[in-house]
Motif scaffolding. Structure first.
Motif, PDB file in Angstrom:
ATOM      1  N   HIS A 121       0.866  -1.182   0.000  1.00 37.28           N
ATOM      2  CA  HIS A 121       0.000   0.000   0.000  1.00 37.28           C
ATOM      3  C   HIS A 121       0.909   1.242   0.000  1.00 37.28           C
ATOM      4  O   HIS A 121       1.192   1.815   1.053  1.00 37.28           O
ATOM      5  CB  HIS A 121      -0.931  -0.006   1.206  1.00 37.28           C
ATOM      6  N   SER A 122       1.338   1.634  -1.164  1.00 40.93           N
ATOM      7  CA  SER A 122       2.268   2.755  -1.296  1.00 40.93           C
ATOM      8  C   SER A 122       1.654   4.055  -0.805  1.00 40.93           C
ATOM      9  O   SER A 122       0.498   4.375  -1.141  1.00 40.93           O
ATOM     10  CB  SER A 122       2.707   2.910  -2.760  1.00 40.93           C
ATOM     11  N   ASP A 123       2.418   4.783  -0.024  1.00 42.50           N
ATOM     12  CA  ASP A 123       1.990   6.093   0.463  1.00 42.50           C
ATOM     13  C   ASP A 123       2.429   7.129  -0.569  1.00 42.50           C
ATOM     14  O   ASP A 123       3.571   7.601  -0.552  1.00 42.50           O
ATOM     15  CB  ASP A 123       2.633   6.367   1.821  1.00 42.50           C
ATOM     16  N   TYR A 124       1.503   7.507  -1.449  1.00 43.66           N
ATOM     17  CA  TYR A 124       1.880   8.424  -2.528  1.00 43.66           C
ATOM     18  C   TYR A 124       2.111   9.856  -2.031  1.00 43.66           C
ATOM     19  O   TYR A 124       2.781  10.635  -2.703  1.00 43.66           O
ATOM     20  CB  TYR A 124       0.819   8.396  -3.633  1.00 43.66           C
ATOM     21  N   ALA A 125       1.580  10.177  -0.874  1.00 41.76           N
ATOM     22  CA  ALA A 125       1.872  11.490  -0.307  1.00 41.76           C
ATOM     23  C   ALA A 125       3.376  11.576   0.021  1.00 41.76           C
ATOM     24  O   ALA A 125       4.034  12.582  -0.259  1.00 41.76           O
ATOM     25  CB  ALA A 125       1.037  11.721   0.949  1.00 41.76           C
ATOM     26  N   LEU A 126       3.903  10.485   0.580  1.00 43.05           N
ATOM     27  CA  LEU A 126       5.344  10.446   0.875  1.00 43.05           C
ATOM     28  C   LEU A 126       6.157  10.399  -0.416  1.00 43.05           C
ATOM     29  O   LEU A 126       7.173  11.090  -0.543  1.00 43.05           O
ATOM     30  CB  LEU A 126       5.661   9.214   1.735  1.00 43.05           C
ATOM     31  N   LEU A 127       5.708   9.586  -1.376  1.00 46.66           N
ATOM     32  CA  LEU A 127       6.420   9.494  -2.651  1.00 46.66           C
ATOM     33  C   LEU A 127       6.444  10.838  -3.369  1.00 46.66           C
ATOM     34  O   LEU A 127       7.479  11.232  -3.954  1.00 46.66           O
ATOM     35  CB  LEU A 127       5.774   8.428  -3.532  1.00 46.66           C
ATOM     36  N   ASN A 128       5.319  11.553  -3.326  1.00 44.82           N
ATOM     37  CA  ASN A 128       5.269  12.876  -3.965  1.00 44.82           C
ATOM     38  C   ASN A 128       6.236  13.854  -3.287  1.00 44.82           C
ATOM     39  O   ASN A 128       6.930  14.632  -3.959  1.00 44.82           O
ATOM     40  CB  ASN A 128       3.849  13.438  -3.884  1.00 44.82           C
ATOM     41  N   GLU A 129       6.282  13.803  -1.943  1.00 47.79           N
ATOM     42  CA  GLU A 129       7.168  14.695  -1.196  1.00 47.79           C
ATOM     43  C   GLU A 129       8.633  14.409  -1.539  1.00 47.79           C
ATOM     44  O   GLU A 129       9.424  15.340  -1.815  1.00 47.79           O
ATOM     45  CB  GLU A 129       6.943  14.495   0.304  1.00 47.79           C
ATOM     46  N   LYS A 130       9.026  13.134  -1.571  1.00 48.73           N
ATOM     47  CA  LYS A 130      10.400  12.762  -1.888  1.00 48.73           C
ATOM     48  C   LYS A 130      10.736  13.061  -3.353  1.00 48.73           C
ATOM     49  O   LYS A 130      11.875  13.430  -3.669  1.00 48.73           O
ATOM     50  CB  LYS A 130      10.627  11.277  -1.586  1.00 48.73           C
ATOM     51  N   TYR A 131       9.756  12.908  -4.214  1.00 51.12           N
ATOM     52  CA  TYR A 131       9.945  13.213  -5.637  1.00 51.12           C
ATOM     53  C   TYR A 131      10.260  14.693  -5.835  1.00 51.12           C
ATOM     54  O   TYR A 131      11.175  15.056  -6.591  1.00 51.12           O
ATOM     55  CB  TYR A 131       8.686  12.814  -6.403  1.00 51.12           C
ATOM     56  N   ARG A 132       9.527  15.544  -5.095  1.00 49.88           N
ATOM     57  CA  ARG A 132       9.776  16.984  -5.192  1.00 49.88           C
ATOM     58  C   ARG A 132      11.148  17.334  -4.610  1.00 49.88           C
ATOM     59  O   ARG A 132      11.865  18.173  -5.171  1.00 49.88           O
ATOM     60  CB  ARG A 132       8.658  17.758  -4.473  1.00 49.88           C
ATOM     61  N   GLU A 133      11.492  16.720  -3.485  1.00 45.31           N
ATOM     62  CA  GLU A 133      12.813  16.953  -2.899  1.00 45.31           C
ATOM     63  C   GLU A 133      13.919  16.553  -3.869  1.00 45.31           C
ATOM     64  O   GLU A 133      14.911  17.263  -4.037  1.00 45.31           O
ATOM     65  CB  GLU A 133      12.965  16.155  -1.592  1.00 45.31           C
ATOM     66  N   LEU A 134      13.719  15.413  -4.507  1.00 41.99           N
ATOM     67  CA  LEU A 134      14.715  14.906  -5.445  1.00 41.99           C
ATOM     68  C   LEU A 134      14.891  15.849  -6.630  1.00 41.99           C
ATOM     69  O   LEU A 134      16.018  16.117  -7.062  1.00 41.99           O
ATOM     70  CB  LEU A 134      14.302  13.512  -5.921  1.00 41.99           C
ATOM     71  N   ARG A 135      13.806  16.360  -7.138  1.00 41.73           N
ATOM     72  CA  ARG A 135      13.876  17.293  -8.272  1.00 41.73           C
ATOM     73  C   ARG A 135      14.655  18.546  -7.884  1.00 41.73           C
ATOM     74  O   ARG A 135      15.478  19.046  -8.665  1.00 41.73           O
ATOM     75  CB  ARG A 135      12.465  17.657  -8.727  1.00 41.73           C
ATOM     76  N   THR A 136      14.406  19.066  -6.696  1.00 44.15           N
ATOM     77  CA  THR A 136      15.108  20.273  -6.237  1.00 44.15           C
ATOM     78  C   THR A 136      16.603  20.009  -6.076  1.00 44.15           C
ATOM     79  O   THR A 136      17.441  20.816  -6.508  1.00 44.15           O
ATOM     80  CB  THR A 136      14.527  20.748  -4.891  1.00 44.15           C
ATOM     81  N   ILE A 137      16.934  18.881  -5.469  1.00 40.41           N
ATOM     82  CA  ILE A 137      18.347  18.534  -5.266  1.00 40.41           C
ATOM     83  C   ILE A 137      19.054  18.380  -6.602  1.00 40.41           C
ATOM     84  O   ILE A 137      20.179  18.865  -6.786  1.00 40.41           O
ATOM     85  CB  ILE A 137      18.472  17.235  -4.440  1.00 40.41           C
ATOM     86  N   ILE A 138      18.425  17.707  -7.540  1.00 38.80           N
ATOM     87  CA  ILE A 138      19.040  17.482  -8.857  1.00 38.80           C
ATOM     88  C   ILE A 138      19.289  18.804  -9.566  1.00 38.80           C
ATOM     89  O   ILE A 138      20.353  19.034 -10.146  1.00 38.80           O
ATOM     90  CB  ILE A 138      18.156  16.548  -9.706  1.00 38.80           C
ATOM     91  N   THR A 139      18.315  19.694  -9.525  1.00 39.39           N
ATOM     92  CA  THR A 139      18.471  21.002 -10.168  1.00 39.39           C
ATOM     93  C   THR A 139      19.630  21.788  -9.555  1.00 39.39           C
ATOM     94  O   THR A 139      20.461  22.360 -10.270  1.00 39.39           O
ATOM     95  CB  THR A 139      17.172  21.819 -10.030  1.00 39.39           C
ATOM     96  N   ASN A 140      19.698  21.802  -8.225  1.00 38.09           N
ATOM     97  CA  ASN A 140      20.770  22.532  -7.543  1.00 38.09           C
ATOM     98  C   ASN A 140      22.140  21.910  -7.805  1.00 38.09           C
ATOM     99  O   ASN A 140      23.135  22.626  -8.003  1.00 38.09           O
ATOM    100  CB  ASN A 140      20.504  22.573  -6.041  1.00 38.09           C
ATOM    101  N   GLU A 141      22.187  20.578  -7.809  1.00 30.68           N
ATOM    102  CA  GLU A 141      23.470  19.906  -8.012  1.00 30.68           C
ATOM    103  C   GLU A 141      23.991  20.111  -9.427  1.00 30.68           C
ATOM    104  O   GLU A 141      25.200  20.268  -9.642  1.00 30.68           O
ATOM    105  CB  GLU A 141      23.321  18.403  -7.719  1.00 30.68           C
TER     106      GLU A 141
END
Length: 205
Positions: A170-190
């Motif tokens: 039972h995937s928690d998509y709220a958590l997946l969405n939050e981590k996905y957004r964090e990942l996008r920000t980190i990738i852009t900055n890096e």
């Protein structure tokens, strides 16, 4: 001065210098002062002899000391130059390794990840992870996991959290969405930091 000090610590050198310096005095006492039958020459002759003798000794010592000091300075300067060259070569090699590492991280992880996210951005507009279809989600997670070697610890931890959550029943998509957004920000900055380190042209929006 170090050379002279080291020479004076050698007993044989000290004894030799004492003998050389005292030899004319001993000769004067034993031969000239007593006025023996084997004494030849006048006082002026012996004074001239002593002056020449000591002058040659002092001159030889000074010349030898200067030569030793010059040789030592030359060797020291040469060794400093060799050491400096080695350090410069080491710094160049380290910089080359660092540059290759930056290039690998940009070309094999952050660049492709950014391109993949931009592809989804083009297809879905502003989106979260749950807006991707099933195949896109699977491909994203597989691509992310396969290239973590070139990421940093922050990205690695986010990827692990997303992977565990994505594989749960039972995937928690709220958590997946939050981590996905964090990942996008980190990738852009890096990507911006890597481009700056590699002295690539600045991207302006």
């Amino acid at each position: 001065m170090d050379i002279i000090s080291s020479l004076l610590k050698n007993k044989r050198v000290v004894y030799f210098l004492i003998f050389i310096l005292s030899f004319p005095l001993i000769t004067n006492l034993l031969v000239f002062s007593w006025g023996t039958t084997i004494t030849h020459g006048t006082l002026d002759t012996w004074i001239s002899f002593f002056a020449t003798y000591y002058g040659a000794i002092v001159g030889g010592i000074i010349a030898g000391a200067l030569t030793l000091i010059g040789v030592k300075m030359t060797i020291s300067s040469t060794m400093e130059g060799v050491t400096r060259t080695i350090e410069e070569q080491k710094n160049i090699r380290n910089q080359e390794i660092l540059t290759r590492t930056y290039m690998d991280r940009l070309n094999k992880f952050y660049g492709p990840m950014d391109a993949l996210i931009n592809k989804y951005q083009f297809s879905h507009g502003a989106h979260d992870f749950n807006k991707l279809d099933a195949d896109e989600q699977i491909y994203f997670m597989e691509f992310l996991s396969a290239n973590l070697f070139y990421s940093d610890s922050e990205v690695y931890n986010i990827a692990l959290e997303m992977s565990w959550e994505f594989k749960s029943k039972h995937s928690d998509y709220a958590l997946l969405n939050e981590k996905y957004r964090e990942l996008r920000t980190i990738i852009t900055n890096e990507i911006e930091l890597l481009r700056k380190e590699l002295k690539l042209p600045e991207i302006r929006f």
